[in-house]
Design an enzyme around this catalytic site. Structure first.
Site, mmCIF file in Angstrom:
data_model
loop_
_atom_site.group_PDB
_atom_site.id
_atom_site.type_symbol
_atom_site.label_atom_id
_atom_site.label_comp_id
_atom_site.label_asym_id
_atom_site.label_seq_id
_atom_site.Cartn_x
_atom_site.Cartn_y
_atom_site.Cartn_z
ATOM 1 C CG ASN A 15 -2.266 -0.567 0.907
ATOM 2 O OD1 ASN A 15 -2.932 -0.074 -0.004
ATOM 3 N ND2 ASN A 15 -2.671 -1.607 1.601
ATOM 4 C CB CYS A 16 -0.255 4.769 -0.349
ATOM 5 S SG CYS A 16 0.357 6.435 -0.080
ATOM 6 N N PRO A 17 2.827 4.388 0.976
ATOM 7 C CG PRO A 17 4.715 5.603 1.725
ATOM 8 C CD PRO A 17 3.582 4.689 2.204
#
Lengths: 79, 160
Positions: A15-17
């Protein structure tokens, strides 16, 4: 048309980032003109990669979507 | 081409020391570096916990007075001993399942990527912290003027 990538980066499940951070790191190891193939499942990565490409100048030459996997081909265009 | 232009810059103040509030400064700063920007974070008051050796691995989230918890908990229950620890374990387990980076991982990425990390000297005095209480790889503690000198040339400035 088949694109031959010089390096493969798997960001599936991340997931981000992390996809952006790992893409940046991976592209640093390439020579200008070489191509990185990155796979991600983060739905935000589509817009995020576009923004990253715009800011860094590295060119996304092709994107694909396959069963929830986003596939990016990035050509290194700047140091 | 891109390297000829002066770099864009983000300046962030991190003032909170809970698990959820530790993420935004670190995510933004590390992503900024990945986008060829400069980034700096000024840690003040409870934000110092993010770069304090004894707390950075054990930041918590409190269910008390927090109606935004994914599983809402009545305050009278949230006030019971052990509930903060329980909520923290739950949150970390959700984050683990979602493959979210941990705070220590993001701090290391920030340091490796050249994010400038400053501790607020005044807040350190208030909290009784020495430089040796904080992680390695950060700048010397500074005051508001140093941060402002950095932030005045920034394109993005955030207080978190």
């Amino acid at each position: 048309m088949e694109i031959k990538s010089d390096k493969f980066l798997d960001c599936k499940g991340l997931n981000c980032p992390l996809p952006i951070l790992k893409t940046k790191k991976a592209i640093e190891d390439l020579q200008i003109g070489q191509i990185l193939e990155m796979h991600a499942t983060d739905p935000g990565s589509k817009n995020d990669m576009a923004a990253w490409s715009k800011r860094t100048g590295n060119e996304i030459i092709k994107t694909n979507e396959n069963n929830g996997v986003f596939i990016f081909f990035v050509r290194k265009t700047s140091l | 081409m891109a390297e000829k232009k002066p770099k864009k810059r983000i300046a962030i103040i991190a003032s909170k020391g809970t698990l959820d509030m530790a993420y935004p400064p670190l995510i933004l700063a590390t992503t900024a570096i990945a986008m060829d920007m400069e980034a700096g974070i000024f840690f003040t008051f409870y934000g110092l916990n993010i770069i304090k050796k004894s707390t950075m691995n054990s930041l918590k989230i409190a269910p008390l007075g927090n109606p935004a918890m994914p599983v809402p908990m009545p305050n009278i229950i949230g006030a019971l001993p052990g509930m903060t620890a329980m909520a923290t374990v739950m949150m970390k387990s959700w984050m683990g399942k979602a493959n979210v980076a941990t705070i220590p991982q993001l701090i290391q990425t920030a340091i490796d990527g050249g994010v400038r990390l400053w501790a607020c000297q005044m807040a350190m005095e208030v909290m009784g912290l020495k430089k040796s209480d904080l992680i390695d790889g950060i700048e010397d503690p500074v005051g508001a003027a140093t941060f402002l000198d950095y932030a005045v040339d920034a394109d993005v400035s955030l207080f978190i």
